[in-house]
Structure formats: structure tokens, C-alpha cells
Design a protein around this motif. Structure first.
Motif, PDB file in Angstrom:
ATOM      1  N   THR A  62       0.810  -1.214   0.000  1.00 48.29           N
ATOM      2  CA  THR A  62       0.000   0.000   0.000  1.00 48.29           C
ATOM      3  C   THR A  62       0.845   1.265   0.000  1.00 48.29           C
ATOM      4  O   THR A  62       0.455   2.280  -0.534  1.00 48.29           O
ATOM      5  CB  THR A  62      -0.914   0.015   1.237  1.00 48.29           C
ATOM      6  OG1 THR A  62      -0.117  -0.147   2.417  1.00 48.29           O
ATOM      7  CG2 THR A  62      -1.930  -1.108   1.164  1.00 48.29           C
ATOM      8  N   ASN A  63       2.029   1.195   0.577  1.00 47.14           N
ATOM      9  CA  ASN A  63       2.872   2.391   0.648  1.00 47.14           C
ATOM     10  C   ASN A  63       4.193   2.211  -0.094  1.00 47.14           C
ATOM     11  O   ASN A  63       5.190   2.865   0.194  1.00 47.14           O
ATOM     12  CB  ASN A  63       3.161   2.739   2.113  1.00 47.14           C
ATOM     13  CG  ASN A  63       1.898   3.116   2.854  1.00 47.14           C
ATOM     14  OD1 ASN A  63       1.096   3.880   2.340  1.00 47.14           O
ATOM     15  ND2 ASN A  63       1.712   2.565   4.038  1.00 47.14           N
ATOM     16  N   THR A 143       5.213  11.823  -9.291  1.00 46.40           N
ATOM     17  CA  THR A 143       4.017  11.170  -8.756  1.00 46.40           C
ATOM     18  C   THR A 143       3.583   9.904  -9.495  1.00 46.40           C
ATOM     19  O   THR A 143       2.831   9.108  -8.949  1.00 46.40           O
ATOM     20  CB  THR A 143       2.837  12.145  -8.753  1.00 46.40           C
ATOM     21  OG1 THR A 143       2.549  12.545 -10.109  1.00 46.40           O
ATOM     22  CG2 THR A 143       3.147  13.371  -7.912  1.00 46.40           C
ATOM     23  N   SER A 144       4.040   9.727 -10.727  1.00 44.57           N
ATOM     24  CA  SER A 144       3.496   8.615 -11.504  1.00 44.57           C
ATOM     25  C   SER A 144       4.412   8.188 -12.638  1.00 44.57           C
ATOM     26  O   SER A 144       5.433   8.817 -12.921  1.00 44.57           O
ATOM     27  CB  SER A 144       2.125   8.992 -12.073  1.00 44.57           C
ATOM     28  OG  SER A 144       2.257  10.074 -12.980  1.00 44.57           O
ATOM     29  N   LYS A 166      -0.002   5.553 -10.747  1.00 46.85           N
ATOM     30  CA  LYS A 166       0.382   6.476  -9.691  1.00 46.85           C
ATOM     31  C   LYS A 166       1.216   5.775  -8.635  1.00 46.85           C
ATOM     32  O   LYS A 166       0.980   4.617  -8.304  1.00 46.85           O
ATOM     33  CB  LYS A 166      -0.863   7.092  -9.054  1.00 46.85           C
ATOM     34  CG  LYS A 166      -1.651   7.990  -9.998  1.00 46.85           C
ATOM     35  CD  LYS A 166      -2.856   8.606  -9.293  1.00 46.85           C
ATOM     36  CE  LYS A 166      -3.622   9.516 -10.235  1.00 46.85           C
ATOM     37  NZ  LYS A 166      -4.802  10.138  -9.566  1.00 46.85           N
ATOM     38  N   LYS A 167       2.173   6.474  -8.077  1.00 43.72           N
ATOM     39  CA  LYS A 167       3.062   5.878  -7.084  1.00 43.72           C
ATOM     40  C   LYS A 167       2.408   5.713  -5.723  1.00 43.72           C
ATOM     41  O   LYS A 167       2.749   4.806  -4.970  1.00 43.72           O
ATOM     42  CB  LYS A 167       4.327   6.724  -6.941  1.00 43.72           C
ATOM     43  CG  LYS A 167       5.185   6.752  -8.187  1.00 43.72           C
ATOM     44  CD  LYS A 167       6.424   7.600  -7.980  1.00 43.72           C
ATOM     45  CE  LYS A 167       7.305   7.623  -9.215  1.00 43.72           C
ATOM     46  NZ  LYS A 167       8.509   8.453  -9.026  1.00 43.72           N
ATOM     47  N   ASP A 168       1.436   6.572  -5.421  1.00 43.69           N
ATOM     48  CA  ASP A 168       0.872   6.527  -4.076  1.00 43.69           C
ATOM     49  C   ASP A 168      -0.211   5.474  -3.895  1.00 43.69           C
ATOM     50  O   ASP A 168      -0.389   4.934  -2.807  1.00 43.69           O
ATOM     51  CB  ASP A 168       0.323   7.901  -3.667  1.00 43.69           C
ATOM     52  CG  ASP A 168      -0.727   8.420  -4.637  1.00 43.69           C
ATOM     53  OD1 ASP A 168      -0.938   7.769  -5.677  1.00 43.69           O
ATOM     54  OD2 ASP A 168      -1.333   9.463  -4.343  1.00 43.69           O
ATOM     55  N   ASP A 169      -0.950   5.137  -4.977  1.00 50.59           N
ATOM     56  CA  ASP A 169      -2.009   4.135  -4.813  1.00 50.59           C
ATOM     57  C   ASP A 169      -1.834   2.924  -5.723  1.00 50.59           C
ATOM     58  O   ASP A 169      -2.610   1.976  -5.656  1.00 50.59           O
ATOM     59  CB  ASP A 169      -3.390   4.752  -5.041  1.00 50.59           C
ATOM     60  CG  ASP A 169      -3.546   5.317  -6.448  1.00 50.59           C
ATOM     61  OD1 ASP A 169      -2.656   5.105  -7.292  1.00 50.59           O
ATOM     62  OD2 ASP A 169      -4.588   5.955  -6.699  1.00 50.59           O
ATOM     63  N   ALA A 170      -0.824   2.949  -6.568  1.00 51.46           N
ATOM     64  CA  ALA A 170      -0.499   1.799  -7.427  1.00 51.46           C
ATOM     65  C   ALA A 170      -1.691   1.316  -8.245  1.00 51.46           C
ATOM     66  O   ALA A 170      -1.976   0.121  -8.307  1.00 51.46           O
ATOM     67  CB  ALA A 170       0.067   0.657  -6.589  1.00 51.46           C
ATOM     68  N   LYS A 171      -2.402   2.236  -8.870  1.00 58.68           N
ATOM     69  CA  LYS A 171      -3.503   1.876  -9.750  1.00 58.68           C
ATOM     70  C   LYS A 171      -3.169   2.278 -11.180  1.00 58.68           C
ATOM     71  O   LYS A 171      -2.548   3.316 -11.411  1.00 58.68           O
ATOM     72  CB  LYS A 171      -4.799   2.556  -9.295  1.00 58.68           C
ATOM     73  CG  LYS A 171      -5.330   2.035  -7.970  1.00 58.68           C
ATOM     74  CD  LYS A 171      -6.631   2.715  -7.591  1.00 58.68           C
ATOM     75  CE  LYS A 171      -7.148   2.171  -6.258  1.00 58.68           C
ATOM     76  NZ  LYS A 171      -8.403   2.841  -5.849  1.00 58.68           N
ATOM     77  N   LYS A 190      -9.679   0.985 -15.572  1.00 61.53           N
ATOM     78  CA  LYS A 190      -9.029   1.237 -14.292  1.00 61.53           C
ATOM     79  C   LYS A 190      -8.682  -0.129 -13.718  1.00 61.53           C
ATOM     80  O   LYS A 190      -9.581  -0.894 -13.347  1.00 61.53           O
ATOM     81  CB  LYS A 190      -9.956   2.007 -13.350  1.00 61.53           C
ATOM     82  CG  LYS A 190     -10.299   3.410 -13.839  1.00 61.53           C
ATOM     83  CD  LYS A 190     -11.221   4.130 -12.851  1.00 61.53           C
ATOM     84  CE  LYS A 190     -11.578   5.518 -13.369  1.00 61.53           C
ATOM     85  NZ  LYS A 190     -12.490   6.227 -12.426  1.00 61.53           N
ATOM     86  N   LYS A 192      -6.191  -2.986 -11.384  1.00 60.96           N
ATOM     87  CA  LYS A 192      -5.415  -3.150 -10.159  1.00 60.96           C
ATOM     88  C   LYS A 192      -4.433  -4.300 -10.334  1.00 60.96           C
ATOM     89  O   LYS A 192      -4.662  -5.229 -11.099  1.00 60.96           O
ATOM     90  CB  LYS A 192      -6.327  -3.417  -8.954  1.00 60.96           C
ATOM     91  CG  LYS A 192      -7.104  -4.711  -9.016  1.00 60.96           C
ATOM     92  CD  LYS A 192      -7.952  -4.894  -7.757  1.00 60.96           C
ATOM     93  CE  LYS A 192      -8.711  -6.218  -7.795  1.00 60.96           C
ATOM     94  NZ  LYS A 192      -9.524  -6.419  -6.558  1.00 60.96           N
TER      95      LYS A 192
END
Length: 336
Positions: A62-63, A143-144, A166-171, A190, A192
Motif C-alpha cells: 500500500t505504501n 508522482t506517476s 500512480k506511485k501513491d495508490d499503485a492503480k 481502471k 489493479k
């Protein structure tokens, strides 16, 4: 998804769009079922010759901060729905099969990023029974990551993927646009990060009913009240019962008594659930709609013969034998 069993209901409307093309799919549906035989060596139809690259993938934390040079969080399977880009008339092309079954022409897709080297990317997509390679570039900012990936162009339904992670939510989120003018010119998605694991114990989730709108029974009605409600002609489609949730043909060696009284729709789904557990990507539309709705299902392969276990091969032979001669099941009033 509501985890309840929805009984299949009467086919109220069957739109002419069921023959419209989607990405990488000819107007003539390649029906796995009609082309199968009871011979183990040919229990699945011939498919494209592209090779699936199975990459060892790691679940995304997650992080986790993803770095191109390290690659593990970018490499692997990204899974979700490949949706048509909505236009004013797009919903006219939906397939409506009663109140409980509708196909909006979206398909589950697996975008596999197989290799990243010096800003260059190679991979493939699996969707609607097709395996298509792509290659292109990756760019990174704070950021991505931005990807621009192109399919070869030697298939009518090839196109270009543009997406970001994106780096923060990996989507993974982006679009696809066909090179040529086809029925659905643009799609969006979208996705995952997903890890595929073959699980012979995997059971079907309750929820999405199975209905084969390509096998329709038409009855001319005589009762005035029925005609007033349904029209002069009643259309019904082949379906399956709750027994599909009870039989596991990947773990139990089935016997004659286990299958001889099953309806054709039940035999069909029980058999194809074996393929779904192995990540088989379905060309047949009704089957694809049913298995795409299973949360655990990931399309990974277009050829799985070598992956089947001995128990599965024996069960497939038995199921095909009875499926060939089973009575087509039409459930007029949705009573199962």
C-alpha cells in the motif's frame, strides 16, 4: 456484487447488436463449445499462437514507492474491466436478457507488463480470448509513471494503449484507441495489480446468472394476458441451475450418477469452470460475461491444455459426453 443467487429469467429483449465486433473479436463468435470433442488432446479449440509470458509478480504494497530500475511493482498483471467509452448512443448496443442479465459490452482485461529496460516496455494483453503483444515507452515524474504502448497493427482490432500508474495508490488507469474504424473505437479502464494462482478448490461466487442468449427458444403465445405482458412472441434462453455451485470438477472425479441428470447449461458451466480456474480467456460471449463477473477470475491464457490435471481431463471427457446429448434447458418462469 450481491452474493445471492439470481434465477435466470425470460429473455425480454435480444438486440441485434450481439453480432457487433469488439476489440480483437470477429463478428462471427468463435464458440469454444461447438468446436470441442471428447478427445483429451483436442478438448479446447485452436487459438492464437502468441505465447503467454508468465512473469513472477509481487503484490503491490500500500505504501510502496515504485522505481523503474527496480521494476517489481510495475512488472506483472493489471486486471479489470475494458470498458467502452460512453457516447450518446452506446447503450443502444447493450444486450438485455431479462431483468437479471445484461451485457454492456465490457470485458475483463489483463494488461501484462513483461519487461522494462532503459525506458522501453514490452508486454501483452489478454482479453476476449485474444493474446496481443505491445511495446512502447515509459516516463517517470514525481508522482506517476506514464506508458505509451502500441500493438503491432497486423490485426483489424489492434490499437494503442495510453495509461498511467500512480506511485501513491499503485492503480493503472488509461485509454485504448483502435487504429482503424471499428464498432467500438475507444475504451477506458481502471486496473489493479493482481497475482494469478491456480486454485482447484476455487468455487463459483453466487450472483451473476448464466444465460446463453445465442441459444433462444421462441414461442408464439395464445393467452391474451401473456400476450399483453410479453407481446405475441416469447423468447427464452438456455440457462443453468444452482447445481453449478455444488459440483467441483477440478477436485472430484465425477461418475455417471453425478452428471447423467444434469441439464446442458449445468454441464457447460461445470466444465468451463475448470478452464476458468486455469485463467482461460473465453471467446464465447455468454461464457465470458458469466466468468468475467467472478471476482477471482483472471484471464491469463488462450491455451491451457498442458495445464489440466488428470482428474480434470477425465471429468472433461465425461462432461462433454453428457453435454452433447443433454436436453437444452429453458426456464420459462425462472423457477430453476
Amino acid at each position: 456484487m450481491k452474493h445471492i443467487f439470481l434465477y435466470t429469467t425470460i429473455l425480454i429483449t435480444l438486440l441485434s447488436s450481439c453480432n457487433d465486433a469488439i476489440k480483437n473479436e470477429e463478428n462471427k463468435v468463435v464458440n469454444e463449445i461447438d468446436s470441442l470433442t471428447t478427445k483429451v488432446d483436442s478438448i479446447l479449440p485452436a487459438t492464437d499462437t502468441a505465447t503467454v509470458v508468465n512473469v513472477a509478480v509481487n503484490p503491490v504494497g500500500t505504501n510502496t514507492v515504485m522505481l523503474v530500475q527496480d521494476q517489481p511493482d510495475l512488472i506483472g498483471f493489471w486486471v479489470g474491466y475494458f470498458e467502452k467509452k460512453v457516447t450518446n448512443d452506446s447503450y443502444k448496443k447493450n444486450i438485455e436478457a431479462g431483468d437479471n442479465l445484461s451485457w454492456n459490452r465490457d470485458n475483463k482485461i489483463n494488461i501484462s507488463i513483461d519487461q522494462i529496460t532503459d525506458g522501453k516496455v514490452k508486454g501483452h494483453s489478454i482479453v476476449a480470448g485474444n493474446n496481443r503483444p505491445f511495446e512502447g515507452t515509459i516516463k517517470e515524474d514525481e508522482t506517476s509513471f506514464a506508458f505509451e504502448l502500441s500493438e503491432p497493427g497486423d490485426d483489424k482490432y489492434d490499437g494503442k494503449f495510453s495509461f498511467g500508474i500512480k506511485k501513491d495508490d499503485a492503480k493503472l488507469e488509461g485509454t485504448w484507441k483502435a487504429y482503424k474504424k471499428i464498432d467500438i473505437q475507444e475504451r477506458e479502464y481502471k486496473l489493479k495489480k493482481s497475482v494469478f494462482t491456480y486454485n482447484p478448490e476455487q468455487k463459483l461466487d453466487y450472483g451473476q446468472p448464466f444465460g446463453d442468449w445465442e441459444k433462444v427458444k421462441t414461442t408464439k403465445l395464445k393467452d391474451k394476458e401473456m400476450i399483453e405482458y410479453y407481446g405475441e412472441f416469447l423468447k427464452e434462453y438456455a440457462s443453468a441451475t444452482e447445481l453449478i455451485y455444488e459440483v467441483n470438477a477440478s477436485t472430484t472425479l465425477l461418475k455417471k450418477k453425478d452428471v447423467e441428470n444434469l441439464k446442458k447449461g449445468d454441464l457447460l458451466i461445470i466444465r468451463n469452470t475448470i478452464y476458468a480456474r486455469h485463467g482461460y480467456s473465453f471467446k464465447n460471449r455468454p461464457l465470458r460475461v458469466f466468468f468475467d463477473a467472478q471476482e477471482w477470475y483472471i484471464p491469463v491464457h488462450t491455451q491451457i491444455i498442458d495445464e489440466l490435471t488428470d482428474i480434470e481431463k477425465q471429468n472433461i471427457e465425461l462432461l462433454l459426453k453428457y453435454e452433447k446429448n443433454a436436453k437444452e434447458y429453458y426456464d420459462r418462469f425462472g423457477r430453476g
